[in-house]
Design a protein around this motif. Structure first.
Motif, PDB file in Angstrom:
ATOM      1  N   MET A   1       0.846  -1.210   0.000  1.00 30.25           N
ATOM      2  CA  MET A   1       0.000   0.000   0.000  1.00 30.25           C
ATOM      3  C   MET A   1       0.876   1.253   0.000  1.00 30.25           C
ATOM      4  O   MET A   1       1.832   1.364   0.761  1.00 30.25           O
ATOM      5  CB  MET A   1      -0.900   0.014   1.239  1.00 30.25           C
ATOM      6  N   THR A   2       0.581   2.198  -0.863  1.00 34.79           N
ATOM      7  CA  THR A   2       1.307   3.458  -0.891  1.00 34.79           C
ATOM      8  C   THR A   2       0.924   4.302   0.320  1.00 34.79           C
ATOM      9  O   THR A   2      -0.237   4.389   0.696  1.00 34.79           O
ATOM     10  CB  THR A   2       0.970   4.235  -2.181  1.00 34.79           C
ATOM     11  N   ASP A   3       1.932   4.934   0.926  1.00 34.77           N
ATOM     12  CA  ASP A   3       1.638   5.790   2.068  1.00 34.77           C
ATOM     13  C   ASP A   3       0.712   6.915   1.661  1.00 34.77           C
ATOM     14  O   ASP A   3       0.839   7.505   0.585  1.00 34.77           O
ATOM     15  CB  ASP A   3       2.941   6.374   2.637  1.00 34.77           C
ATOM     16  N   ARG A   4      -0.245   7.245   2.522  1.00 36.70           N
ATOM     17  CA  ARG A   4      -1.224   8.272   2.243  1.00 36.70           C
ATOM     18  C   ARG A   4      -0.709   9.617   2.725  1.00 36.70           C
ATOM     19  O   ARG A   4       0.279   9.709   3.456  1.00 36.70           O
ATOM     20  CB  ARG A   4      -2.543   7.940   2.934  1.00 36.70           C
ATOM     21  N   THR A   5      -1.400  10.658   2.333  1.00 39.80           N
ATOM     22  CA  THR A   5      -1.125  11.994   2.815  1.00 39.80           C
ATOM     23  C   THR A   5      -2.209  12.380   3.807  1.00 39.80           C
ATOM     24  O   THR A   5      -3.395  12.224   3.527  1.00 39.80           O
ATOM     25  CB  THR A   5      -1.093  13.008   1.650  1.00 39.80           C
ATOM     26  N   TYR A   6      -1.812  12.879   4.971  1.00 36.18           N
ATOM     27  CA  TYR A   6      -2.748  13.271   6.019  1.00 36.18           C
ATOM     28  C   TYR A   6      -2.587  14.771   6.261  1.00 36.18           C
ATOM     29  O   TYR A   6      -1.475  15.284   6.299  1.00 36.18           O
ATOM     30  CB  TYR A   6      -2.463  12.513   7.315  1.00 36.18           C
ATOM     31  N   TYR A   7      -3.700  15.453   6.475  1.00 33.26           N
ATOM     32  CA  TYR A   7      -3.605  16.889   6.710  1.00 33.26           C
ATOM     33  C   TYR A   7      -2.979  17.155   8.072  1.00 33.26           C
ATOM     34  O   TYR A   7      -3.322  16.511   9.072  1.00 33.26           O
ATOM     35  CB  TYR A   7      -4.977  17.565   6.641  1.00 33.26           C
ATOM     36  N   ALA A   8      -2.061  18.121   8.110  1.00 33.12           N
ATOM     37  CA  ALA A   8      -1.443  18.534   9.367  1.00 33.12           C
ATOM     38  C   ALA A   8      -1.347  20.055   9.384  1.00 33.12           C
ATOM     39  O   ALA A   8      -0.986  20.666   8.372  1.00 33.12           O
ATOM     40  CB  ALA A   8      -0.049  17.923   9.517  1.00 33.12           C
ATOM     41  N   PRO A   9      -1.667  20.695  10.495  1.00 30.23           N
ATOM     42  CA  PRO A   9      -1.586  22.153  10.550  1.00 30.23           C
ATOM     43  C   PRO A   9      -0.137  22.625  10.592  1.00 30.23           C
ATOM     44  O   PRO A   9       0.745  21.926  11.087  1.00 30.23           O
ATOM     45  CB  PRO A   9      -2.302  22.493  11.861  1.00 30.23           C
ATOM     46  N   THR A  10       0.096  23.811  10.051  1.00 30.61           N
ATOM     47  CA  THR A  10       1.442  24.387  10.063  1.00 30.61           C
ATOM     48  C   THR A  10       1.496  25.728  10.787  1.00 30.61           C
ATOM     49  O   THR A  10       2.570  26.313  10.905  1.00 30.61           O
ATOM     50  CB  THR A  10       1.956  24.570   8.627  1.00 30.61           C
ATOM     51  N   GLY A  11       0.356  26.201  11.264  1.00 28.99           N
ATOM     52  CA  GLY A  11       0.347  27.463  11.988  1.00 28.99           C
ATOM     53  C   GLY A  11       0.352  28.652  11.059  1.00 28.99           C
ATOM     54  O   GLY A  11      -0.222  28.625   9.975  1.00 28.99           O
ATOM     55  N   TYR A 217     -11.133  13.995  13.582  1.00 31.63           N
ATOM     56  CA  TYR A 217     -10.225  14.878  12.863  1.00 31.63           C
ATOM     57  C   TYR A 217     -10.190  14.442  11.409  1.00 31.63           C
ATOM     58  O   TYR A 217      -9.873  13.285  11.108  1.00 31.63           O
ATOM     59  CB  TYR A 217      -8.821  14.820  13.463  1.00 31.63           C
ATOM     60  N   VAL A 218     -10.508  15.364  10.494  1.00 38.05           N
ATOM     61  CA  VAL A 218     -10.584  15.019   9.081  1.00 38.05           C
ATOM     62  C   VAL A 218      -9.165  14.949   8.504  1.00 38.05           C
ATOM     63  O   VAL A 218      -8.455  15.959   8.437  1.00 38.05           O
ATOM     64  CB  VAL A 218     -11.442  16.026   8.295  1.00 38.05           C
ATOM     65  N   LEU A 219      -8.782  13.755   8.098  1.00 39.59           N
ATOM     66  CA  LEU A 219      -7.457  13.510   7.541  1.00 39.59           C
ATOM     67  C   LEU A 219      -7.381  13.848   6.064  1.00 39.59           C
ATOM     68  O   LEU A 219      -6.315  14.227   5.556  1.00 39.59           O
ATOM     69  CB  LEU A 219      -7.070  12.039   7.728  1.00 39.59           C
ATOM     70  N   GLU A 220      -8.506  13.707   5.373  1.00 40.37           N
ATOM     71  CA  GLU A 220      -8.488  13.774   3.911  1.00 40.37           C
ATOM     72  C   GLU A 220      -9.908  14.012   3.400  1.00 40.37           C
ATOM     73  O   GLU A 220     -10.872  13.487   3.957  1.00 40.37           O
ATOM     74  CB  GLU A 220      -7.949  12.443   3.372  1.00 40.37           C
ATOM     75  N   GLY A 221     -10.033  14.817   2.355  1.00 36.58           N
ATOM     76  CA  GLY A 221     -11.311  14.963   1.681  1.00 36.58           C
ATOM     77  C   GLY A 221     -12.250  15.964   2.328  1.00 36.58           C
ATOM     78  O   GLY A 221     -11.860  16.783   3.157  1.00 36.58           O
ATOM     79  N   LYS A 222     -13.532  15.860   1.944  1.00 35.54           N
ATOM     80  CA  LYS A 222     -14.543  16.774   2.464  1.00 35.54           C
ATOM     81  C   LYS A 222     -15.875  16.050   2.523  1.00 35.54           C
ATOM     82  O   LYS A 222     -16.088  15.012   1.890  1.00 35.54           O
ATOM     83  CB  LYS A 222     -14.661  18.020   1.583  1.00 35.54           C
ATOM     84  N   ALA A 223     -16.804  16.619   3.320  1.00 36.29           N
ATOM     85  CA  ALA A 223     -18.130  16.022   3.486  1.00 36.29           C
ATOM     86  C   ALA A 223     -19.074  17.065   4.055  1.00 36.29           C
ATOM     87  O   ALA A 223     -18.667  18.138   4.511  1.00 36.29           O
ATOM     88  CB  ALA A 223     -18.068  14.809   4.413  1.00 36.29           C
ATOM     89  N   VAL A 224     -20.351  16.715   4.020  1.00 37.00           N
ATOM     90  CA  VAL A 224     -21.364  17.453   4.783  1.00 37.00           C
ATOM     91  C   VAL A 224     -21.728  16.563   5.961  1.00 37.00           C
ATOM     92  O   VAL A 224     -22.137  15.412   5.767  1.00 37.00           O
ATOM     93  CB  VAL A 224     -22.603  17.777   3.932  1.00 37.00           C
ATOM     94  N   TYR A 225     -21.551  17.086   7.177  1.00 36.96           N
ATOM     95  CA  TYR A 225     -21.767  16.288   8.383  1.00 36.96           C
ATOM     96  C   TYR A 225     -22.996  16.791   9.120  1.00 36.96           C
ATOM     97  O   TYR A 225     -23.172  17.999   9.302  1.00 36.96           O
ATOM     98  CB  TYR A 225     -20.537  16.365   9.296  1.00 36.96           C
ATOM     99  N   ARG A 226     -23.831  15.864   9.534  1.00 35.08           N
ATOM    100  CA  ARG A 226     -24.982  16.214  10.369  1.00 35.08           C
ATOM    101  C   ARG A 226     -24.565  16.131  11.821  1.00 35.08           C
ATOM    102  O   ARG A 226     -24.119  15.088  12.299  1.00 35.08           O
ATOM    103  CB  ARG A 226     -26.149  15.260  10.119  1.00 35.08           C
ATOM    104  N   LEU A 227     -24.706  17.226  12.557  1.00 32.71           N
ATOM    105  CA  LEU A 227     -24.387  17.302  13.977  1.00 32.71           C
ATOM    106  C   LEU A 227     -25.600  17.872  14.688  1.00 32.71           C
ATOM    107  O   LEU A 227     -25.977  19.020  14.449  1.00 32.71           O
ATOM    108  CB  LEU A 227     -23.156  18.184  14.202  1.00 32.71           C
ATOM    109  N   ASN A 228     -26.226  17.057  15.530  1.00 36.48           N
ATOM    110  CA  ASN A 228     -27.484  17.423  16.172  1.00 36.48           C
ATOM    111  C   ASN A 228     -28.511  17.711  15.070  1.00 36.48           C
ATOM    112  O   ASN A 228     -28.828  16.821  14.290  1.00 36.48           O
ATOM    113  CB  ASN A 228     -27.300  18.585  17.141  1.00 36.48           C
ATOM    114  N   GLN A 229     -28.997  18.931  14.960  1.00 26.17           N
ATOM    115  CA  GLN A 229     -29.983  19.250  13.921  1.00 26.17           C
ATOM    116  C   GLN A 229     -29.380  20.052  12.769  1.00 26.17           C
ATOM    117  O   GLN A 229     -30.110  20.532  11.890  1.00 26.17           O
ATOM    118  CB  GLN A 229     -31.143  20.042  14.537  1.00 26.17           C
ATOM    119  N   ASP A 230     -28.063  20.192  12.750  1.00 27.94           N
ATOM    120  CA  ASP A 230     -27.407  21.059  11.774  1.00 27.94           C
ATOM    121  C   ASP A 230     -26.588  20.238  10.774  1.00 27.94           C
ATOM    122  O   ASP A 230     -25.993  19.217  11.122  1.00 27.94           O
ATOM    123  CB  ASP A 230     -26.462  22.036  12.491  1.00 27.94           C
TER     124      ASP A 230
END
Length: 274
Positions: A1-11, A217-230
């Protein structure tokens, strides 16, 4: 398996021309901390850690989520700690998102790269160092271990996600799968740290409502997430913090995979007295 890329903050720091509006929100049921919040101004230093700064994403709060804390730790070259954990009853889950670190446990070195996970039980004698020439960044999940009479404390282990076969959820054709670092039937563990993966267009088709608290923590990609009623949009680098029983679901937006690091507390009786 090829190593994946994970998002990391840089400040960094926002420009004076930047708009104040953002996606950050804190409610009685959940919090969303967007990646844009993780600037220099909100970092902390820790006692006995050298060349280190941390973003503290969650911590126990009375009336909210109470079972865990989650940090993103940034180590400069040669940075680290010989006394990392002040609480002898704290267990740790460490997941590397960028660079390389070495955890020394009971005198033995364990090299970890992006995608590596370590579980460190309470009372572990461990240290951590960045022995490379580039910064390293990792998640550090801390939880007060819940001892159970008759159950052993689980042993430490080190794994890379490429060594763990994802388990597809039933009736999803593999479009929703979970990489589990711990066997769910191992009742010695009182927390799980998993990686959840959705193919583009895949969904959680119902509002999960359960006792487990979550850090996502979102490592990769994007989504619409339902949290409570939002419904909220999230992307790589965002963090979601959910208290018990907060309804949750998601729809993976594509064009690539949507993947997140998930914490949850498991396998223990509910406390009846505070």
């Amino acid at each position: 398996m090829t190593d994946r890329t994970y998002y990391a903050p840089t400040g960094g720091a926002p420009k004076q021309t930047q708009l104040l509006s953002d996606r950050a929100v804190f409610t009685e049921a959940y919090a969303v901390i967007p990646k844009g919040v993780m600037m220099d101004i909100v970092t902390s230093c820790l006692p006995f850690w050298d060349k280190t700064r941390v973003w503290i994403l969650s911590r126990p709060l009375s009336g909210f989520a109470e079972s865990f804390a989650q940090y993103i730790v940034e180590l400069e070259p040669k940075g680290g700690s010989d006394k990392p954990e002040p609480d002898p009853d704290a267990e740790a889950g460490i997941f590397v998102v960028e660079g390389n670190i070495v955890i020394t446990l009971d005198g033995k070195d364990h090299a970890m790269r992006a995608g590596s996970y370590a579980f460190l039980p309470p009372k572990s004698l461990w240290t951590v160092r960045n022995k490379s020439e580039a910064p390293a960044r990792f998640h550090w999940i801390r939880k007060s271990f819940e001892y159970v009479n008759g159950l052993d404390v689980p042993e430490a282990f080190f794994k890379h996600e490429s060594e763990v076969e994802p388990v597809a959820m039933p009736d999803t054709d593999g479009k929703w799968a979970t990489t589990r670092f711990v066997d769910p039937s191992d009742l010695r563990h009182d927390m799980h740290v998993n990686i959840v993966t959705f193919e583009p267009g895949a969904i959680i088709p119902f509002a999960e409502t359960h006792v487990m608290e979550h850090g996502l923590y979102v490592l990769e990609g994007k989504a619409v997430y339902r949290l409570n009623q939002d419904w909220v949009e999230v992307e790589a680098g965002d963090y979601m913090w959910l208290r018990a029983f907060c309804p949750q679901a998601c729809y993976a937006g594509g064009p690539g995979k949507f993947r997140y690091l998930l914490y949850k507390d498991v396998n223990r009786h509910v406390k009846l007295k505070l």
